[in-house]
Design an enzyme around this catalytic site. Structure first.
Site, PDB file in Angstrom:
ATOM      1  N   TRP A 172     -21.917 -14.249  17.670  1.00 28.67           N
ATOM      2  CA  TRP A 172     -21.001 -14.926  16.738  1.00 28.67           C
ATOM      3  C   TRP A 172     -21.719 -16.050  16.004  1.00 28.67           C
ATOM      4  O   TRP A 172     -21.434 -16.317  14.831  1.00 28.67           O
ATOM      5  CB  TRP A 172     -19.802 -15.482  17.516  1.00 28.67           C
ATOM      6  N   HIS A 173     -22.686 -16.703  16.661  1.00 23.47           N
ATOM      7  CA  HIS A 173     -23.416 -17.793  16.016  1.00 23.47           C
ATOM      8  C   HIS A 173     -24.428 -17.289  14.999  1.00 23.47           C
ATOM      9  O   HIS A 173     -24.820 -18.031  14.096  1.00 23.47           O
ATOM     10  CB  HIS A 173     -24.136 -18.633  17.072  1.00 23.47           C
ATOM     11  N   GLY A 174     -24.887 -16.046  15.140  1.00 21.72           N
ATOM     12  CA  GLY A 174     -25.841 -15.521  14.182  1.00 21.72           C
ATOM     13  C   GLY A 174     -26.496 -14.250  14.686  1.00 21.72           C
ATOM     14  O   GLY A 174     -26.650 -14.052  15.893  1.00 21.72           O
ATOM     15  N   TYR A 335     -22.192 -21.627  11.103  1.00 26.03           N
ATOM     16  CA  TYR A 335     -21.618 -20.598  11.962  1.00 26.03           C
ATOM     17  C   TYR A 335     -20.160 -20.351  11.605  1.00 26.03           C
ATOM     18  O   TYR A 335     -19.505 -21.179  11.027  1.00 26.03           O
ATOM     19  CB  TYR A 335     -21.733 -21.007  13.437  1.00 26.03           C
TER      20      TYR A 335
END
Length: 335
Positions: A172-174, A335
């Site tokens: 989800w962050h990258g 994010y």
């Protein structure tokens, strides 16, 4: 119109605090007396968040960016201090972001949930994720962990679900392997802690003061180690940083002054927050009442008094004098 209102409520944006729509509309449905009673605490909370961001986090970023750009030029101790500095940087940056959102919402008469609760005082990784980015932790639990089966399908499946939840949280962050490894490390740590608790049945409340201090230190060091992968641009850079720390080689030594200042602020603020939370009875039940959390957690002054105004404006002046003007975006803005 409800969806548009929920998405357009600008103080919380998307990074946090992440609030359930039902909680948001319940808050809006209450009778709100918008005025001085909401502005006075809200503006102070906002200024506290601004101080964390542009004075502490942004100044720490100078040190962190310099070391991470050329780790081989610095000695092992300085590289280790830079990893500690990044733990402080991301905390001050993101908790400052959350404070500013909470403060703006408070001015509008809306109480957003607290997003951080002294995370670096956690005794273990499980407790850490109940204190760090609280609203995201709840979101991951409700929409990933429980959806995957939670703890309803045996121990092995429970541990697997924990690991998968954190790996997905990392993605989800990258879309980068560094985030996947960061999530995997935390997922494995959560699973190991759950196994340890099942075997020993131990609790930090039963431990001695020394054991509690050691557990806090170990948890913080593990979290700092994981932040290396979160901060690094690639796995190779993360490994280079870790190798440099444990190589014990000489190089440029830089005992960064603002790291000491940040540590002092962290300790003083944690003590104040802990004392005020215990006094207001919200330390063990952070969801008890949003108002007592938001107003009781911070050292607010009375802005209707002369000396209260003096303290507040002196703090604002100090903030402007110490602010880093180099320009550094919010970390979680990515994010």
């Amino acid at each position: 119109m409800d969806v548009a209102l929920y998405l357009a409520f600008f103080p919380k944006i998307t990074s946090g605090p992440i609030q359930h729509s039902s909680d948001f509309f319940n808050e809006l449905g209450k009778k709100r007396l918008v005025g001085w009673s909401t502005f006075a605490p809200g503006i102070q909370i906002f200024v506290f968040g601004l101080f964390k961001k542009i004075v502490l986090a942004d100044r720490l970023s100078v040190f962190v960016n310099q070391v991470y750009a050329t780790p081989l030029a610095f000695g092992s101790l300085t590289v280790f201090l830079a990893t500690i500095a990044y733990s402080f940087q991301i905390y001050f940056d993101f908790s400052g972001y959350s404070d500013m959102a909470i403060g703006i919402a408070k001015i509008l008469g809306v109480n957003l949930p607290r997003n951080f609760n002294l995370p670096y005082l956690a005794h273990n990784v499980t407790e850490l994720w109940k204190r760090w980015h609280i609203t995201l932790s709840i979101w991951l639990q409700d929409y990933l962990y429980i959806s995957l089966g939670g703890n309803r399908q045996g121990k092995v499946r429970t541990y697997t679900n924990l690991i998968l939840t954190m790996v997905i949280g990392g993605i989800w962050h990258g879309a980068n392997w560094t985030y996947i490894i960061w999530g995997l490390l935390h997922g494995l740590a959560l699973a190991v802690h759950k196994v340890w608790m099942a075997i020993t049945g131990s609790s930090s409340k039963k431990n001695s003061a020394l054991a509690n201090v050691l557990s806090i230190c170990v948890t913080f060091l593990f979290t700092t180690f994981c932040w290396v992968f979160f901060r690094a641009e690639s796995i190779s850079q993360a490994i280079l940083i870790i190798r440099r720390i444990f190589s014990f080689e000489d190089g440029l030594e830089q005992p960064y002054f603002w790291l000491i200042i940040a540590l002092i602020v962290m300790i003083v603020a944690s003590v104040i927050a802990y004392v005020k939370s215990k006094k207001n009875g919200v330390q063990n039940n952070p969801q008890k009442t949003n108002v007592s959390i938001v107003e009781g957690y911070y050292p607010l002054v009375d802005l209707t008094s002369f000396w209260g105004l003096v303290v507040f404006f002196v703090f604002c002046g100090t903030l402007l004098c110490l602010a880093y003007t180099g320009g550094s975006p919010f970390i979680y803005g990515n994010y």
